[in-house]
Structure formats: C-alpha cells, structure tokens
Design a protein around this motif. Structure first.
Motif, short mmCIF file in Angstrom:
data_model
loop_
_atom_site.label_atom_id
_atom_site.label_comp_id
_atom_site.label_asym_id
_atom_site.label_seq_id
_atom_site.Cartn_x
_atom_site.Cartn_y
_atom_site.Cartn_z
N ASP A 277 73.25 -43.97 -13.60
CA ASP A 277 72.82 -42.58 -13.83
C ASP A 277 73.42 -41.59 -12.84
O ASP A 277 73.89 -40.51 -13.21
N ARG A 278 73.42 -41.95 -11.56
CA ARG A 278 73.84 -41.01 -10.53
C ARG A 278 75.35 -40.96 -10.32
O ARG A 278 75.83 -40.18 -9.50
N HIS A 279 76.09 -41.76 -11.06
CA HIS A 279 77.53 -41.87 -10.82
C HIS A 279 78.38 -41.35 -11.97
O HIS A 279 79.60 -41.52 -11.97
N ILE A 280 77.76 -40.73 -12.97
CA ILE A 280 78.50 -40.23 -14.12
C ILE A 280 78.01 -38.85 -14.52
O ILE A 280 76.88 -38.47 -14.21
N THR A 281 78.89 -38.11 -15.18
CA THR A 281 78.51 -36.88 -15.87
C THR A 281 78.59 -37.16 -17.36
O THR A 281 79.61 -37.67 -17.85
N VAL A 282 77.53 -36.86 -18.07
CA VAL A 282 77.50 -37.02 -19.52
C VAL A 282 77.57 -35.63 -20.15
O VAL A 282 76.72 -34.78 -19.88
N ALA A 283 78.60 -35.41 -20.93
CA ALA A 283 78.81 -34.10 -21.56
C ALA A 283 78.63 -34.21 -23.06
O ALA A 283 79.24 -35.08 -23.70
N HIS A 284 77.80 -33.35 -23.61
CA HIS A 284 77.65 -33.23 -25.06
C HIS A 284 78.39 -31.97 -25.50
O HIS A 284 78.14 -30.88 -24.96
N ASN A 289 81.31 -24.29 -30.10
CA ASN A 289 81.55 -23.49 -28.90
C ASN A 289 80.59 -23.76 -27.75
O ASN A 289 80.41 -22.91 -26.89
N MET A 290 79.98 -24.94 -27.69
CA MET A 290 78.94 -25.18 -26.70
C MET A 290 79.14 -26.51 -25.99
O MET A 290 79.57 -27.49 -26.59
N SER A 291 78.78 -26.53 -24.70
CA SER A 291 78.86 -27.73 -23.89
C SER A 291 77.57 -27.87 -23.09
O SER A 291 77.10 -26.89 -22.50
N VAL A 292 77.02 -29.07 -23.07
CA VAL A 292 75.86 -29.39 -22.23
C VAL A 292 76.27 -30.53 -21.32
O VAL A 292 76.55 -31.63 -21.78
N LEU A 293 76.33 -30.25 -20.02
CA LEU A 293 76.76 -31.23 -19.04
C LEU A 293 75.57 -31.70 -18.22
O LEU A 293 74.91 -30.89 -17.57
N ARG A 294 75.34 -32.99 -18.25
CA ARG A 294 74.27 -33.57 -17.45
C ARG A 294 74.88 -34.09 -16.15
O ARG A 294 75.64 -35.05 -16.14
N GLN A 295 74.57 -33.39 -15.05
CA GLN A 295 74.91 -33.87 -13.72
C GLN A 295 73.75 -34.73 -13.22
O GLN A 295 72.66 -34.72 -13.82
N PRO A 296 73.93 -35.50 -12.15
CA PRO A 296 72.85 -36.41 -11.73
C PRO A 296 71.53 -35.73 -11.41
O PRO A 296 70.48 -36.36 -11.51
N ASP A 297 71.55 -34.44 -11.03
CA ASP A 297 70.29 -33.81 -10.64
C ASP A 297 70.01 -32.49 -11.35
O ASP A 297 69.04 -31.81 -11.04
N HIS A 298 70.85 -32.10 -12.31
CA HIS A 298 70.62 -30.85 -13.04
C HIS A 298 71.47 -30.84 -14.30
O HIS A 298 72.30 -31.73 -14.52
#
Length: 396
Positions: A277-284, A289-298
C-alpha cells in the motif's frame, strides 16, 4: 507519515506487487502492440473543440465537486464546465441539484461567488430572485413587468448525481439528458473506485488554474509515466520509478499502478505478504478528462475542463483529499506542504513543458505525433476518443 491502507482484496494487492516487482526486476513496463500516430491538429482545431463540447461533454458525466464541498443545506459552489458555468446547491433533503448560472430574465450571471450558503439567489442586475431549488421566487416591480408564468422560468437544470464521494454533472440542460454514474463507469471500474473509499475523505483544498493549453495535452501528461525522470528531476523523480507501470483497461476507463522507490525495501518479499500500500501510487483515469491519484496518505483529483468557445484553453482543477479533516496547525502544515509539492510538480514543471508543447504543435510543418508502445494509457485515451466520435451515441 500516516499511511492509508488500500481497501482492495488481498489478491488484487498481491497482483499490484507482483506486476511492479516483475517490471523493476526486468526493466520492463506494460506495452501496447505498436506505435500510435496522432494528428497534432487534435490539440488546435476549433471545429473539433466545438464538437467535443457539444457531442461529448454535453452528454457524459464528469466530476464537478467533492461532496464535502457542500456539507450542509443551502451550501453552494459555482463550477465552470465546458458548456456552462453551473451552481451546485445542497437541497433540504440532502441531495444536490445543479443549475446554469444565468438569470432567466436578461442573462446576467446570477451567482458571482465561488462558494457559500444561501436560501435565495438574487440577481444583481434587476433583482429577480430564485430559491435554492432553482424556482423563480420573485420579480422586482412585477406589476410593471408584465405577466410571467413563474413555474416555467426557474433556473435551467442539469443532471446531477452523487457517487463515490463526488458530485457528477452532465453539462447540458437539454430535455431528456440523464445521468447514471454506475452505468457510465461500468461494474469493474465502479468497484475499483469504491475500494478507494473516496466518500470517507474530505476536500482539504481546491485550486483552479486557467491555462492556454488544450485539455488533451494535459490529460496526456497525466496518463504518461514515461516523463518522470526528464520533466520532474527537481521534485518527485528521486522518489518514483520512471517508465515502469502496470496498466489495466476497464471498459472506457483504466487503472495504472506506479512504483515509488521505497518499494525496494520490500522487493525481496512474497507479493502476497508485503505491505504494498505505502509503496505505490494507484491512478484511476476516468474518460475523458479526469484523474484520481491515490498516494499513500492522501488523494489527488484532477479535472481538465475545456474552456468554452476555444480550442486552446483549459481550466485545470486540482483537489487534495484527506482521510481526516485538518483541524490542528500540525495537520494543516502537513497538507500545505503536500499541496506545495503538488504545485511544484504541476504548475512549475508540467505546465511549463505543456505550454511549450502547445506552441510547438501550432507549427505549420509538423508530421504526425507518436505515442510509443510504453505509452499504453495514452494510446487507450486517444483510441477511445476516436471511437467516441465515430459513434457519439455510445461514447466508446
């Protein structure tokens, strides 16, 4: 740092780890079958831009706000969309409705404020007043104006739906336009967004940046994991691996996983057992025209909204979402630091490169642009756009 675990099942998270380990061990990345050629006029053609606004953005749902931007009854935000500026208002029953921000009398801008809370919106030009439900409440000096059927003169309404913590809008008040977010996302992608638990986050801040760049140039930049080393050498490149992504198309949309260099601390472990979880960025990436990036803490949410009436103009809208509201000075300082890093990456690096790209693609003597096999997410985006215009009633 306070990490937030991904809510995906263990099999999915193990798949993320395995894909990243394989790419980093072998110097590979997910790839398309071949190179894709693109006509550079897609970034400059005003006729194409007009078609995008009417045939695409006038029919499909896009994110307009996070639900926590409208926490209580009568709270509102104004949002610039490709075709209309819209006022989103939280209703008495808890739902959100959206209205074109134009007085029905003479077309004046009704609500000048970006956000606030009001039971009634009064036009500053002649004083016509509308309720939070969009209904026409009063006409100034009505006895001298003439007969008006108030029931037919409410604010023009656009379709709105809340899902996954966001307020989604179809940017058209035309009769018969509907909104169905679950159907638009598709089951697999809808489930993937649900696992992000975005409805449990709060919007810490929103930034709007109006730039003279076509929206597709900006979307291309965020679909691209190939430019991290060259463009972001001064900011995030020391913390992320370049050109090593796992891409999964999900119907119209897609999900990308990128490794942070901290992953090296767990690369020797079994994929099903490491705390990935804390070692990757998951981008949807939500078409178009939209991006949602999950960083480890936000979370970081980006919209690239085409400017009305021009091909070379975009409102880049950025949101930083946090799991808990920032209450203490320490929490605010932490998220301000994250925001400043994001600004350094986007405003001071990405926008500089993309402003230059926009000027360059206006050159007369320019052949087709190339998207390499390693730019697989970009290829997905451009192929989807081509399909959307080939059959505008299905949009891919």
């Amino acid at each position: 740092m306070v990490y937030t675990d991904l809510s995906y099942d263990e099999t999915t998270k193990a798949g993320f780890a395995r894909a990243m380990f394989d790419h980093l061990d072998n110097g590979t990345t997910d790839m398309a079958p071949g190179i894709l050629e693109i006509d550079p006029r897609i970034y400059t053609d005003p006729e194409l831009a007009a078609r995008e606004r009417s045939e695409l953005f006038g029919h499909i749902p896009i994110i307009a706000a996070h639900s926590t931007e409208l926490p209580g009854r009568n709270d509102f935000v104004t949002v610039q969309l490709p075709n209309n500026e819209v006022v989103l208002v939280r209703q008495a029953d808890g739902s959100v409705r959206g209205f074109v921000n134009t007085c029905r009398h003479r077309g004046a801008r009704l609500v000048p404020d970006e956000k606030g809370s009001k039971r009634t919106f009064s036009c500053r030009y002649h004083g016509w007043a509308y309720g939070a439900d969009g209904g026409l409440r009063s006409i100034a000096d009505e006895s001298t104006f003439g007969m008006v059927d108030r029931s037919c003169m409410g604010l023009l309404e656009v379709p709105v739906e809340e899902r996954h913590g966001f307020v989604w809008v179809v940017d058209s008040a035309a009769d018969g336009r509907k909104i169905d977010i679950e159907a638009w996302l598709g089951q697999e992608f809808d489930d993937s967004l649900a696992a992000m638990e975005m409805d449990e986050y709060t919007c810490y801040t929103v930034g709007n940046f109006d730039v003279d760049i076509n929206w597709k140039v900006l979307m291309d930049a965020f679909l691209d994991g190939y430019h991290i080393t060259s463009t972001h050498a001064g900011t995030v490149a020391p913390y992320f691996y370049n050109n090593a992504q796992s891409w999964q198309p999900m119907g119209r949309h897609g999900r990308m996983v990128t490794a942070r260099k901290s992953i090296d601390s767990v690369r020797g472990g079994a994929p099903a057992e490491v705390p990935i979880d804390r070692h990757i960025t998951v981008a949807h990436f939500l078409m178009p025209n939209m991006s949602v990036l999950r960083q480890p803490d936000h979370l970081e949410v980006l919209n690239f909204v085409p400017a009305p009436g021009t091909a070379v103009g975009t409102r880049m809208q950025i949101r930083l979402l946090t799991r808990e509201p920032a209450v203490t000075d320490e929490q605010k300082a932490r998220w301000d630091k994250n925001w400043n890093i994001l600004m350094a990456v986007l405003r001071d690096e990405d926008l500089v490169v993309n402003e230059g790209l926009q000027r360059a693609v206006s050159n007369t003597d320019l052949g087709p642009l190339l998207f390499g096999r390693n730019e697989i997410a970009n290829q997905h985006f451009h192929r989807w756009m081509a399909r959307a215009f080939a059959d505008p009633q299905k949009w891919g």
